[in-house]
Design a protein around this motif. Structure first.
Motif, PDB file in Angstrom:
ATOM      1  N   GLN A  68       6.096   0.101 -16.773  1.00 46.45           N
ATOM      2  CA  GLN A  68       7.117  -0.750 -16.144  1.00 46.45           C
ATOM      3  C   GLN A  68       8.122   0.099 -15.351  1.00 46.45           C
ATOM      4  O   GLN A  68       8.567  -0.291 -14.275  1.00 46.45           O
ATOM      5  N   TYR A  69       8.438   1.261 -15.907  1.00 44.62           N
ATOM      6  CA  TYR A  69       9.377   2.176 -15.233  1.00 44.62           C
ATOM      7  C   TYR A  69       8.816   2.574 -13.857  1.00 44.62           C
ATOM      8  O   TYR A  69       9.529   2.565 -12.853  1.00 44.62           O
ATOM      9  N   LEU A  70       7.525   2.889 -13.829  1.00 48.01           N
ATOM     10  CA  LEU A  70       6.937   3.338 -12.563  1.00 48.01           C
ATOM     11  C   LEU A  70       6.722   2.168 -11.597  1.00 48.01           C
ATOM     12  O   LEU A  70       6.857   2.334 -10.383  1.00 48.01           O
ATOM     13  N   TYR A  71       6.398   0.988 -12.135  1.00 49.83           N
ATOM     14  CA  TYR A  71       6.120  -0.169 -11.267  1.00 49.83           C
ATOM     15  C   TYR A  71       7.422  -0.791 -10.753  1.00 49.83           C
ATOM     16  O   TYR A  71       7.679  -0.854  -9.562  1.00 49.83           O
ATOM     17  N   ARG A  72       8.271  -1.215 -11.693  1.00 51.39           N
ATOM     18  CA  ARG A  72       9.529  -1.859 -11.279  1.00 51.39           C
ATOM     19  C   ARG A  72      10.479  -0.840 -10.668  1.00 51.39           C
ATOM     20  O   ARG A  72      11.214  -1.142  -9.731  1.00 51.39           O
ATOM     21  N   TRP A  76       9.308  -0.551  -4.408  1.00 51.04           N
ATOM     22  CA  TRP A  76       8.206  -0.858  -3.488  1.00 51.04           C
ATOM     23  C   TRP A  76       6.961  -1.113  -4.317  1.00 51.04           C
ATOM     24  O   TRP A  76       6.381  -0.204  -4.860  1.00 51.04           O
ATOM     25  N   ARG A  77       6.583  -2.370  -4.413  1.00 48.49           N
ATOM     26  CA  ARG A  77       5.523  -2.705  -5.370  1.00 48.49           C
ATOM     27  C   ARG A  77       4.121  -2.666  -4.775  1.00 48.49           C
ATOM     28  O   ARG A  77       3.943  -2.784  -3.588  1.00 48.49           O
ATOM     29  N   ARG A  78       3.159  -2.582  -5.643  1.00 47.60           N
ATOM     30  CA  ARG A  78       1.725  -2.739  -5.352  1.00 47.60           C
ATOM     31  C   ARG A  78       1.218  -1.667  -4.368  1.00 47.60           C
ATOM     32  O   ARG A  78       1.846  -0.658  -4.183  1.00 47.60           O
ATOM     33  N   PRO A  80      -2.404   0.569  -2.792  1.00 43.56           N
ATOM     34  CA  PRO A  80      -3.376   1.478  -3.397  1.00 43.56           C
ATOM     35  C   PRO A  80      -2.807   2.831  -3.822  1.00 43.56           C
ATOM     36  O   PRO A  80      -3.260   3.414  -4.807  1.00 43.56           O
ATOM     37  N   VAL A  81      -1.819   3.365  -3.095  1.00 43.46           N
ATOM     38  CA  VAL A  81      -1.304   4.690  -3.456  1.00 43.46           C
ATOM     39  C   VAL A  81      -0.477   4.576  -4.739  1.00 43.46           C
ATOM     40  O   VAL A  81      -0.722   5.287  -5.726  1.00 43.46           O
ATOM     41  N   THR A  82       0.489   3.649  -4.741  1.00 42.24           N
ATOM     42  CA  THR A  82       1.330   3.455  -5.923  1.00 42.24           C
ATOM     43  C   THR A  82       0.485   3.139  -7.159  1.00 42.24           C
ATOM     44  O   THR A  82       0.671   3.731  -8.229  1.00 42.24           O
ATOM     45  N   MET A  83      -0.446   2.199  -7.007  1.00 40.44           N
ATOM     46  CA  MET A  83      -1.162   1.722  -8.190  1.00 40.44           C
ATOM     47  C   MET A  83      -2.141   2.760  -8.730  1.00 40.44           C
ATOM     48  O   MET A  83      -2.434   2.791  -9.924  1.00 40.44           O
ATOM     49  N   ARG A  84      -2.652   3.629  -7.847  1.00 33.26           N
ATOM     50  CA  ARG A  84      -3.522   4.705  -8.348  1.00 33.26           C
ATOM     51  C   ARG A  84      -2.698   5.750  -9.099  1.00 33.26           C
ATOM     52  O   ARG A  84      -3.132   6.286 -10.114  1.00 33.26           O
ATOM     53  N   ALA A  85      -1.513   6.026  -8.595  1.00 33.83           N
ATOM     54  CA  ALA A  85      -0.646   6.980  -9.303  1.00 33.83           C
ATOM     55  C   ALA A  85      -0.293   6.417 -10.685  1.00 33.83           C
ATOM     56  O   ALA A  85      -0.357   7.124 -11.700  1.00 33.83           O
TER      57      ALA A  85
END
Ligand SMILES: O=C(O)C(=O)C[C@H](O)[C@H](O)CO
Ligand SMILES: [Mg+2]
Length: 402
Positions: A68-72, A76-78, A80-85
Motif C-alpha cells: 500500500q505504501y508503494l501503491y498509494r 501516480w497509480r498503475r 507497467p513500470v510502477t506495477m512491476r517494481a
C-alpha cells in the motif's frame, strides 16, 4: 526484523531479466522479478532511484503495508513500470516470509487446491504444415494443451512464429524490427490451421490461439465464430482491450472462450471484463499485476463470475515469476491453465529453481519460499543487451498493433 539492503541485478542469459534482491538483518533474503520486456531499464531506475531507498529499515513481514505504501504513496497509480517494481518487492517479501515460516509459498496462501498445474506450450511454424508438425512434437512431449500459431502467406513475420522449436523470443533487435500484418489473409488462413489440427490429432488435446490485439471487434467476432467447430480452449487477445465495451460485440457472436489480460497491471483493468462476463480467462500475472498480493485479489473477483485464471508465462517473465506463479496456481481455487514457454538452459542456470515439468503439468517444489534463486556470479557474466519487441505495419505502411 528489518530490511538491510535491496539491490537490482540485470542479467542477459539469452534475454534481459531484471531481478530485485532484498536482504534482511536475519540473514534471510528474497528475490522478485521486475522484467519489462523492451523497457527494462525504466524499472531498474524506478527501483533504484525511488523504491529501494525507502525499503531500508522497514519490517519485511509487513507485506500488505509495504504494498500500500508503494501503491498509494507514489500518487501516480498503475502502469507497467510502477506495477512491476511493486511486484518485485512483493514477491521478494513473500519469498522471505515463506522462508522464515519454513514453508513452500503455496502453504501460506492456504495450501494445495490441486496436485499439479496444467500448462500450455507454444507450437509454431512458418505455415500450416510446419505448425501441425510442431503441435505433434508437443503432443509427443506429453503436453495436454498447446497454443498454435502459424505464419500466413503474404504476411512478413506473422506474430508467434519463432526461430527455434522450443524457445520463442521476439525481442531480438537493438531497435524494433518491422513485421507485417493483413487481417484479410489471417482470417482466411488461421481457421484452416485449426481444421487441419483437429483432422490430424482429433479432439483429445486443448488448443489455444493468440490474436495479439490485431483484429477489430467485428473481425474478432468473425474469427471466433469460424473457430467454433474446432473447440478451442481459448482465443486470446482477439481485439485490443482498451475499449472493453467492444468485447460485447465479440461475445454476442461467438461462444469460443476468450482470454485477455497479459498487459493488464491492476484489478481496475480487469474489473469490467470480469463483472460483465465478457471473458472466460484472466491472463494477468505475478510480475505484470503487482505481485502475489494483488493477483490474489484479481483471482478472487474473477471467481465470483466463474472466470478462471490463465497466467501469462512467456520467456520474458523470469523463472522467478514462473516459480511464484506455480505456487499461486497450486493454491488458487479458480485455476484455468498456466502458460509455459521454456527458458533457455543459460537462463535456467542463472536462476536455479525447484519446479519441474512432467506429462503436460508443472509441479512447484517444496523448498521454503518460492523456490527460485539467482546465481549472482553467473548473472554478472551476461551483461544487459538492448533488445526490443518488433512493431507491425500494414501493407500501406500504417502502424498496427504488434
Ligand atoms: O505469451 C503470450 O501470449 C504473448 O503474447 C507473449 C508476448 O508477446 C510477450 O510476452 C511480449 O513481451
Ligand atoms: Mg499473448
Amino acid at each position: 526484523m528489518q530490511i538491510q539492503a535491496a539491490k537490482v541485478i540485470v542479467t542477459s542469459p539469452g534475454r534481459n531479466f531484471v531481478t530485485l534482491k532484498i536482504e534482511t538483518d536475519q540473514g534471510v533474503h528474497g528475490i522478485g522479478d521486475a522484467t519489462l520486456n523492451g523497457r527494462e531499464l525504466s524499472v531498474v531506475s524506478y527501483l533504484e532511484d525511488h523504491v529501494n531507498p525507502a525499503l531500508i529499515g522497514k519490517d519485511p513481514r509487513r507485506i500488505e503495508d509495504i504494498w500500500q505504501y508503494l501503491y498509494r504513496g507514489a500518487y501516480w497509480r498503475r502502469g507497467p513500470v510502477t506495477m512491476r517494481a511493486i511486484a518485485a518487492v512483493d514477491v521478494a517479501l513473500w519469498d522471505i516470509k515463506a522462508k522464515m515460516a519454513g514453508m513452500p509459498l503455496y502453504q501460506l496462501r492456504g495450501g494445495r487446491s490441486r496436485d499439479k498445474v496444467m500448462v500450455y506450450g507454444h507450437a509454431n511454424g512458418s505455415d500450416i504444415g510446419e505448425t501441425v508438425e510442431a503441435v505433434g512434437e508437443y503432443i509427443d512431449l506429453g503436453y495436454k494443451a498447446i497454443r498454435a500459431q502459424t505464419g500466413v502467406p503474404g504476411i512478413k513475420d506473422a506474430y508467434g512464429v519463432g526461430r527455434g522449436k522450443l524457445h520463442y523470443e521476439p525481442a531480438d533487435a537493438e531497435l524494433p524490427s518491422v513485421t507485417g500484418w493483413d487481417t484479410r489473409k489471417a482470417l482466411d488462413y488461421v481457421p484452416k490451421l485449426f481444421e487441419k489440427l483437429r483432422n490430424t490429432y482429433g479432439y483429445d488435446h486443448h488448443l489455444l490461439h493468440d490474436g495479439h490485439h490485431r483484429y477489430t471487434p467485428q473481425e474478432a467476432a468473425n474469427l471466433g465464430k469460424m473457430l467454433e467447430p474446432f473447440q478451442l480452449f481459448w482465443l486470446e487477445d482477439c481485439t485490443a482491450a482498451e475499449n472493453q465495451e467492444a468485447f460485447k460485440l465479440v461475445r454476442q457472436h461467438t461462444v469460443t472462450p476468450l482470454a485477455v489480460g497479459e498487459i493488464f497491471t491492476t484489478i481496475w483493468d480487469c474489473k469490467d471484463l470480469i463483472q460483465n462476463q465478457l471473458i472466460d480467462y484472466i491472463r494477468a500475472t505475478i510480475v505484470g499485476a503487482g505481485g502475489l498480493t494483488h493477483l490474489r485479489r484479481i483471482a478472487d473477483l474473477a471467481a465470483l463470475y466463474q472466470v478462471r485464471t490463465g497466467c501469462h508465462g512467456a520467456t520474458d517473465l523470469s523463472p522467478v515469476t514462473m516459480g511464484t506463479a506455480l505456487h499461486f496456481d497450486t493454491w488458487v481455487p479458480n485455476f484455468g491453465i498456466q502458460e509455459y514457454m521454456r527458458h533457455t538452459e543459460a537462463t535456467d542456470e542463472v536462476f536455479p529453481h525447484d519446479y519441474s515439468f512432467a506429462d503436460g503439468y508443472l509441479h512447484c517444489g517444496e523448498t521454503p519460499g518460492h523456490g527460485v534463486d539467482i546465481d549472482e556470479d553467473l548473472a554478472a557474466k551476461y551483461p544487459y543487451k538492448p533488445a526490443y519487441l518488433p512493431v507491425a505495419r500494414l501493407e500501406d505502411g500504417s502502424m498496427w498493433n504488434w
